[in-house]
Design an enzyme around this catalytic site. Structure first.
Site, short mmCIF file in Angstrom:
data_model
loop_
_atom_site.label_atom_id
_atom_site.label_comp_id
_atom_site.label_asym_id
_atom_site.label_seq_id
_atom_site.Cartn_x
_atom_site.Cartn_y
_atom_site.Cartn_z
N TYR A 143 2.58 10.95 -2.60
CA TYR A 143 2.91 9.62 -3.14
C TYR A 143 4.29 9.18 -2.64
O TYR A 143 4.48 8.07 -2.15
CB TYR A 143 2.89 9.69 -4.67
CG TYR A 143 3.38 8.49 -5.40
CD1 TYR A 143 4.59 8.52 -6.11
CD2 TYR A 143 2.65 7.30 -5.42
CE1 TYR A 143 5.04 7.42 -6.81
CE2 TYR A 143 3.09 6.20 -6.13
CZ TYR A 143 4.29 6.27 -6.82
OH TYR A 143 4.74 5.17 -7.52
N ILE A 169 7.75 4.01 -15.68
CA ILE A 169 7.58 2.79 -16.48
C ILE A 169 6.85 3.14 -17.78
O ILE A 169 5.80 3.79 -17.77
CB ILE A 169 6.77 1.73 -15.72
CG1 ILE A 169 7.40 1.44 -14.35
CG2 ILE A 169 6.64 0.45 -16.54
CD1 ILE A 169 8.73 0.75 -14.38
C1 VAH Z 1 4.63 8.48 -11.15
N1 VAH Z 1 4.89 6.57 -12.63
O1 VAH Z 1 4.98 9.21 -12.07
C2 VAH Z 1 4.97 6.98 -11.25
C3 VAH Z 1 6.37 6.69 -10.76
C4 VAH Z 1 8.74 7.42 -10.61
C5 VAH Z 1 7.33 7.84 -10.82
O2 VAH Z 1 6.35 6.16 -9.48
O3 VAH Z 1 4.01 8.89 -10.18
#
Ligand code: VAH
Length: 320
Positions: A143, A173
């Site tokens: 990611y 978030i």
């Molecule tokens: C995640 N909510 O946990 C997302 C976010 C900073 C983390 O990008 O993958």
């Protein structure tokens, strides 16, 4: 003249709240929600909704032409935890969708793009406290890699082809309207649901795992602020650091206990601990604050009050 907006990934945590907010600003007729399935009936039944495959250029282009879209918010992505289970799916969705939207703008079918990046672009070699806008970035999740590479492509399309793409490095978030998703920071959503339902929570991170977080209303405000800013105000076309607060599971549990004294937390770290350990503890967002007057509103106590109040209503329980 109001923009004509398409939200891709409108059924998700941020996409769904962006949809309602943008409709309240620009009118229902100017905001088309879309996703790969009818997975959020509140969104599907509340206004214009289309099935759009974010990995299919023709699918996106067809919706753009049908509604004469000029602005796309690309909110579809596979997040950090799920991405580690399905790395190539995460790469394909996160990258193909971005290329399609950037190429629609390059071909002048649309005028403006919002694309979310994340603090996941940072890695273990990044300074962990007050992480600056410009620093070492060696993400260790798929990611995070997609967000780092995506930032490079956004800046490239802006500089080479004049594409007006704008981006924010969202922290974790927190919101109450959707169930926790495949994110590592989603413990901070799930803990509130479990506090109201079960009065206890088994956390998949250790008690002192400090992470940057933000309430949804602040994230939505920052998103709309950057998209409304004059073009020449938006100097950074990779993605802006964005910050609010940072806290640990222990601290959010203590905040909950102020309202639900019997709430108990336990800790059973899993594979997501290594993801959290690779991320910063706090973020320096001075470029956003100085660039377009960004400032957050919600403290941890504000978030706890709001989350417990709304979830108490949602689950029909009475929190003392
Ligand atoms: C995640 N909510 O946990 C997302 C976010 C900073 C983390 O990008 O993958």
């Amino acid at each position: 003249m109001n923009p004509k907006i398409l939200i891709i990934g409108a059924c998700g945590q941020i996409g769904s709240e962006l949809t309602f907010k943008l409709r309240s600003i620009y009118g229902d007729e100017n905001v088309i929600a879309s996703d790969i399935s009818y997975s959020n009936l509140d969104i599907v039944n509340s206004g214009f909704f289309e099935i759009v495959d974010a990995q299919d250029y023709a699918s996106i282009k067809g919706c753009v032409e049908k509604y004469n879209i000029d602005t796309i918010y690309l909110m579809a992505a596979i997040l950090s935890a799920t991405g580690e289970k399905f790395p190539m799916k995460a790469w394909d969705l996160n990258m193909n969708s971005l290329f399609h939207v950037l190429n629609l703008a390059k071909a002048k079918f649309i005028k403006q793009i919002f694309w979310p990046s994340s603090i996941a672009v940072f890695g273990p070699s990044t300074p962990t406290e007050s992480t600056p806008q410009y620093t070492t970035m060696e993400p260790t999740t798929v990611y995070g890699i997609t967000k780092q590479v995506g930032e490079r492509w956004c800046e490239y399309y802006n500089q080479k082809y004049g594409v007006d793409v704008r981006s924010l490095r969202y922290p974790g978030i927190i919101s109450w309207k959707t169930q926790p998703g495949g994110g590592t920071t989603d413990y901070a959503v799930d803990i509130y649901h479990k506090a109201v339902i079960d009065k206890k929570y088994d956390c998949f991170l250790t008690e002192n795992t400090k992470l940057p977080m933000m309430f949804m209303d602040d994230a939505i405000k920052a998103t709309i602020d950057i998209m409304s800013a004059d073009n020449d105000v938006v100097k950074i076309r990779s993605s802006y650091n964005l910050a609010a607060i940072s806290f640990t599971p222990k601290e959010v549990a203590a905040s909950i206990k102020q309202h639900i004294p019997e709430f108990e937390i336990s800790y059973t770290p899993d594979y997501r601990q290594a993801i959290a350990d690779s991320w910063p503890k706090s973020i320096n967002d001075e470029e956003a604050r100085e660039g377009w007057n960004w400032k957050y509103t919600f403290s941890l106590e504000d978030i706890t009050k709001k989350m417990l109040f709304q979830l108490e209503k949602k689950y029909n329980t009475t929190v003392k």
